[in-house]
Design a protein around this motif. Structure first.
Motif, mmCIF file in Angstrom:
data_model
loop_
_atom_site.group_PDB
_atom_site.id
_atom_site.type_symbol
_atom_site.label_atom_id
_atom_site.label_comp_id
_atom_site.label_asym_id
_atom_site.label_seq_id
_atom_site.Cartn_x
_atom_site.Cartn_y
_atom_site.Cartn_z
ATOM 1 N N LEU A 104 -16.379 45.191 28.390
ATOM 2 C CA LEU A 104 -15.494 46.367 27.841
ATOM 3 C C LEU A 104 -14.378 46.682 28.745
ATOM 4 C CD1 LEU A 104 -15.293 48.251 25.493
ATOM 5 C CD2 LEU A 104 -16.910 49.664 26.679
ATOM 6 N N ALA A 105 -14.508 46.864 29.852
ATOM 7 C CA ALA A 105 -13.470 47.012 30.709
ATOM 8 C C ALA A 105 -12.275 46.228 30.719
ATOM 9 C CB ALA A 105 -13.885 47.215 32.060
ATOM 10 N N GLU A 106 -12.733 44.754 30.543
ATOM 11 C CA GLU A 106 -11.717 43.700 30.417
ATOM 12 C C GLU A 106 -11.051 43.886 29.180
ATOM 13 O OE1 GLU A 106 -13.676 39.970 31.031
ATOM 14 O OE2 GLU A 106 -14.381 40.496 33.015
ATOM 15 N N VAL A 107 -11.531 44.093 28.117
ATOM 16 C CA VAL A 107 -10.936 44.406 26.940
ATOM 17 C C VAL A 107 -9.933 45.353 26.907
ATOM 18 C CG1 VAL A 107 -11.197 44.665 24.510
ATOM 19 C CG2 VAL A 107 -12.833 42.935 25.708
ATOM 20 N N ALA A 108 -10.302 46.815 27.435
ATOM 21 C CA ALA A 108 -9.614 47.779 27.419
ATOM 22 C C ALA A 108 -8.403 47.794 28.371
ATOM 23 C CB ALA A 108 -10.623 48.973 27.985
ATOM 24 N N GLY A 123 -17.219 43.879 10.579
ATOM 25 C CA GLY A 123 -17.798 43.160 11.895
ATOM 26 C C GLY A 123 -16.930 42.428 12.335
ATOM 27 N N HIS A 124 -16.716 42.374 13.670
ATOM 28 C CA HIS A 124 -15.650 41.544 14.303
ATOM 29 C C HIS A 124 -16.502 40.059 14.140
ATOM 30 C CE1 HIS A 124 -13.540 39.271 17.597
ATOM 31 N NE2 HIS A 124 -12.420 40.143 17.362
ATOM 32 N N PRO A 125 -15.325 39.038 13.880
ATOM 33 C CA PRO A 125 -15.887 37.665 13.694
ATOM 34 C C PRO A 125 -16.954 37.205 14.575
ATOM 35 C CG PRO A 125 -13.798 37.800 12.864
ATOM 36 C CD PRO A 125 -13.969 39.145 13.655
ATOM 37 N N ARG A 126 -16.322 37.432 15.957
ATOM 38 C CA ARG A 126 -17.246 37.024 17.161
ATOM 39 C C ARG A 126 -18.542 37.690 17.108
ATOM 40 N NH1 ARG A 126 -15.351 36.461 23.417
ATOM 41 N NH2 ARG A 126 -17.288 35.904 24.048
ATOM 42 N N LEU A 127 -18.739 38.896 16.875
ATOM 43 C CA LEU A 127 -19.952 39.516 17.189
ATOM 44 C C LEU A 127 -20.810 39.255 15.697
ATOM 45 C CD1 LEU A 127 -21.917 41.387 18.488
ATOM 46 C CD2 LEU A 127 -20.776 43.244 17.201
ATOM 47 N N VAL A 128 -20.181 39.057 14.660
ATOM 48 C CA VAL A 128 -21.353 38.646 13.552
ATOM 49 C C VAL A 128 -21.684 37.263 13.874
ATOM 50 C CG1 VAL A 128 -20.338 40.450 11.975
ATOM 51 C CG2 VAL A 128 -19.278 38.044 11.907
ATOM 52 N N THR A 129 -20.909 36.480 14.086
ATOM 53 C CA THR A 129 -21.302 35.187 14.375
ATOM 54 C C THR A 129 -22.509 35.033 15.537
ATOM 55 O OG1 THR A 129 -19.111 34.236 14.004
ATOM 56 C CG2 THR A 129 -20.633 32.760 15.348
ATOM 57 N N ALA A 130 -22.311 35.707 16.504
ATOM 58 C CA ALA A 130 -23.351 35.846 17.507
ATOM 59 C C ALA A 130 -24.625 36.333 17.077
ATOM 60 C CB ALA A 130 -23.063 36.570 18.922
ATOM 61 N N LEU A 131 -24.492 37.448 16.272
ATOM 62 C CA LEU A 131 -25.778 38.014 15.499
ATOM 63 C C LEU A 131 -26.366 37.178 14.626
ATOM 64 C CD1 LEU A 131 -24.640 41.659 14.869
ATOM 65 C CD2 LEU A 131 -26.334 40.998 16.613
ATOM 66 N N LYS A 309 -22.796 53.736 19.980
ATOM 67 C CA LYS A 309 -22.973 53.853 18.361
ATOM 68 C C LYS A 309 -22.501 52.392 17.764
ATOM 69 C CE LYS A 309 -24.208 56.744 16.202
ATOM 70 N NZ LYS A 309 -25.550 56.923 15.807
ATOM 71 N N THR A 310 -23.310 51.343 18.082
ATOM 72 C CA THR A 310 -23.195 50.263 17.382
ATOM 73 C C THR A 310 -24.469 49.649 17.176
ATOM 74 O OG1 THR A 310 -21.274 49.880 18.942
ATOM 75 C CG2 THR A 310 -22.084 47.939 17.604
ATOM 76 N N GLY A 311 -24.482 49.397 15.648
ATOM 77 C CA GLY A 311 -25.789 48.809 15.240
ATOM 78 C C GLY A 311 -25.279 47.576 14.104
ATOM 79 N N TRP A 312 -26.430 47.096 13.280
ATOM 80 C CA TRP A 312 -26.159 46.134 12.318
ATOM 81 C C TRP A 312 -27.220 46.060 11.218
ATOM 82 C CZ3 TRP A 312 -26.769 45.108 17.683
ATOM 83 C CH2 TRP A 312 -27.879 44.710 18.247
ATOM 84 N N ALA A 313 -26.919 45.532 10.468
ATOM 85 C CA ALA A 313 -27.908 45.105 9.156
ATOM 86 C C ALA A 313 -27.997 43.830 8.977
ATOM 87 C CB ALA A 313 -27.843 46.089 8.100
ATOM 88 N N CYS A 334 -16.006 49.525 12.636
ATOM 89 C CA CYS A 334 -16.320 50.068 14.110
ATOM 90 C C CYS A 334 -15.432 49.486 14.994
ATOM 91 C CB CYS A 334 -17.813 49.563 14.220
ATOM 92 S SG CYS A 334 -18.911 50.039 12.762
ATOM 93 N N PRO A 335 -15.627 50.251 16.319
ATOM 94 C CA PRO A 335 -14.703 50.153 17.287
ATOM 95 C C PRO A 335 -14.513 48.453 17.837
ATOM 96 C CG PRO A 335 -15.864 52.150 17.842
ATOM 97 C CD PRO A 335 -16.376 51.361 16.567
ATOM 98 N N THR A 336 -13.034 48.011 17.822
ATOM 99 C CA THR A 336 -13.010 46.517 17.901
ATOM 100 C C THR A 336 -13.335 46.024 19.692
ATOM 101 O OG1 THR A 336 -11.113 46.850 16.587
ATOM 102 C CG2 THR A 336 -11.273 44.851 18.101
ATOM 103 N N PRO A 337 -12.929 47.075 20.574
ATOM 104 C CA PRO A 337 -13.152 46.512 21.876
ATOM 105 C C PRO A 337 -14.798 46.559 22.174
ATOM 106 C CG PRO A 337 -11.625 48.351 21.957
ATOM 107 C CD PRO A 337 -12.122 48.277 20.543
ATOM 108 N N ILE A 338 -15.547 47.272 21.589
ATOM 109 C CA ILE A 338 -16.987 46.947 21.826
ATOM 110 C C ILE A 338 -17.514 45.943 21.354
ATOM 111 C CG2 ILE A 338 -19.141 48.070 21.163
ATOM 112 C CD1 ILE A 338 -18.057 50.898 21.568
ATOM 113 N N GLN A 339 -16.897 45.550 20.101
ATOM 114 C CA GLN A 339 -17.522 44.479 19.362
ATOM 115 C C GLN A 339 -16.922 43.068 20.047
ATOM 116 O OE1 GLN A 339 -17.613 44.611 14.811
ATOM 117 N NE2 GLN A 339 -16.433 46.344 15.156
ATOM 118 N N VAL A 340 -15.678 43.082 20.305
ATOM 119 C CA VAL A 340 -15.012 41.660 20.603
ATOM 120 C C VAL A 340 -15.374 40.895 21.749
ATOM 121 C CG1 VAL A 340 -13.212 42.799 22.146
ATOM 122 C CG2 VAL A 340 -12.840 40.806 20.600
#
Length: 364
Positions: A104-108, A123-131, A309-313, A334-340
């Motif tokens: 997160l620090a690297e992104v910020a 959802g950010h493409p990278r996160l939904v792909t991972a999930l 505050k990040t979840g998913w369904a 939802c917040p991009t830096p947390i997801q990316v």
């Protein structure tokens, strides 16, 4: 030549109307508004005719009445005032893994300024792909990352979007007692009717009681279902008891859902906190249940980052589209830096190694 405060005020007002938030407009001009001698009433007239507002007209809407009290709001405030040892707050007592916070620090602090802006609403493409990749392995079927996964503002919003998206006036929703406190008001707000079925302890002789000793009465649960039943909310591992529902119990619930054509809302935010010899079984993996199950997860509970505050369904596209509609008209994204990157460091391969390393001190 410097602008006078009056001219600067004009710039700020035009900026507010046009939405042209250039750096000069959004900082210098707006600051000048508040530093000028102009009083706020010259910008926004307040009560020009001396009328008072009718409190009945602006009372709490009927759908929220009776829900004013919240155990979390009350006890957190008491904890702030009295400084006790607070055992009631729902966050893990282990530290967040450093690979998540460092990412997160690297992104910020990174050079890509676009990563500080809005991302894809669902959802950010990278996160939904991972999930999608992770849960495809866990439930034994392919999951479409674009249509069958939704990133939400915590599991709380995933519950909200699910209930608001699928429950209407008169719909009955089976809730297993005891339950996480938001279930009931969310159902009521959607116009639904909660139908409560308690977990009851098998042992009443004073012997040591395990969470597994709390069970559903099959007759009570069966009687709770009818043609009016829209859904059941299933929380396993269970909060607050810690019960992990067995395959036999889940199969009984699944059979009732199939018999009465009911949705299963599977709140599985504690899916990684399961002690041996228990096994977390995802009800979506049982025969016929993928098509009628929405499963909810939480990064906060998984990585001890509840403040993010990040979840998913996830679930079939035919059901998820309702959640997407609620989400896009509620928080939208939802917040991009947390997801990316940061959460992906936890969910991408080798995920199982990281999870086992994170939880092994707790589960041994």
């Amino acid at each position: 030549m410097p602008l006078s405060s009056k001219k600067m005020l004009g710039v700020a007002r035009r900026t507010l109307i046009s939405g042209n938030w250039a750096p000069f407009h959004s900082h210098t001009a707006i600051v000048a508004v508040f530093n000028s001698q102009t009083q706020p009433r010259s910008l926004f007239s307040s009560n020009p005719q001396g009328k008072t507002m009718d409190p009945k007209k602006f009372a709490l809407p009927a759908r929220y009445q009776g829900q004013e009290k919240s155990v979390w709001v009350e006890y957190i405030q008491l904890a702030l005032e009295t400084k006790p040892l607070n055992l009631g707050q729902g966050f893990p007592d282990y530290a967040c893994p450093d690979y998540v916070t460092k990412a997160l620090a690297e992104v910020a602090q990174g050079e890509n300024v676009l990563l500080q802006q809005y991302t894809r609403g669902f959802g950010h493409p990278r996160l939904v792909t991972a999930l999608a990749r992770l849960y495809s392995q866990l439930i034994g079927r392919p999951i479409d990352s674009q249509k069958e996964v939704l990133v939400t503002s915590g599991a709380y919003e995933a519950l909200f979007s699910t209930i608001q998206g699928h429950v209407g006036p008169g719909d009955e929703v089976v809730i297993i007692e005891p339950f996480f406190d938001c279930y009931e008001p969310m159902v009521l707000t959607a116009g639904g009717k909660p139908v409560f079925v308690p977990l009851r302890p098998k042992k009443m002789d004073g012997a040591l009681v395990s969470s597994a000793d709390w069970v559903l009465d099959p007759e009570e649960l069966t009687a709770a279902f009818s043609e009016k039943t829209k859904a059941i909310i299933l929380n396993t591992p269970h909060n607050p008891l810690g019960k992990v529902f067995s395959r036999k119990e889940l199969t009984f619930i699944a059979d009732l859902c199939l018999r009465w054509d009911a949705l299963c809302i599977a709140d599985e935010v504690y899916e990684w906190l399961v002690y041996s010899p228990n096994e977390h079984i995802r009800i979506a993996t049982l025969p016929g249940m993928w098509d009628r199950t929405i499963t909810i997860g939480s990064a906060g509970k998984t990585f001890s980052v509840t403040g993010w505050k990040t979840g998913w369904a996830y679930g079939p596209a035919s059901l998820m589209v309702n959640l997407q509609l609620v989400h896009q008209n509620c928080v939208y994204t939802c917040p991009t830096p947390i997801q990316v990157k940061s959460l992906n460091m936890g969910f991408e391969i080798p995920f199982y190694y990281k999870i086992s390393k994170l939880f092994s001190p707790l589960l041994s």
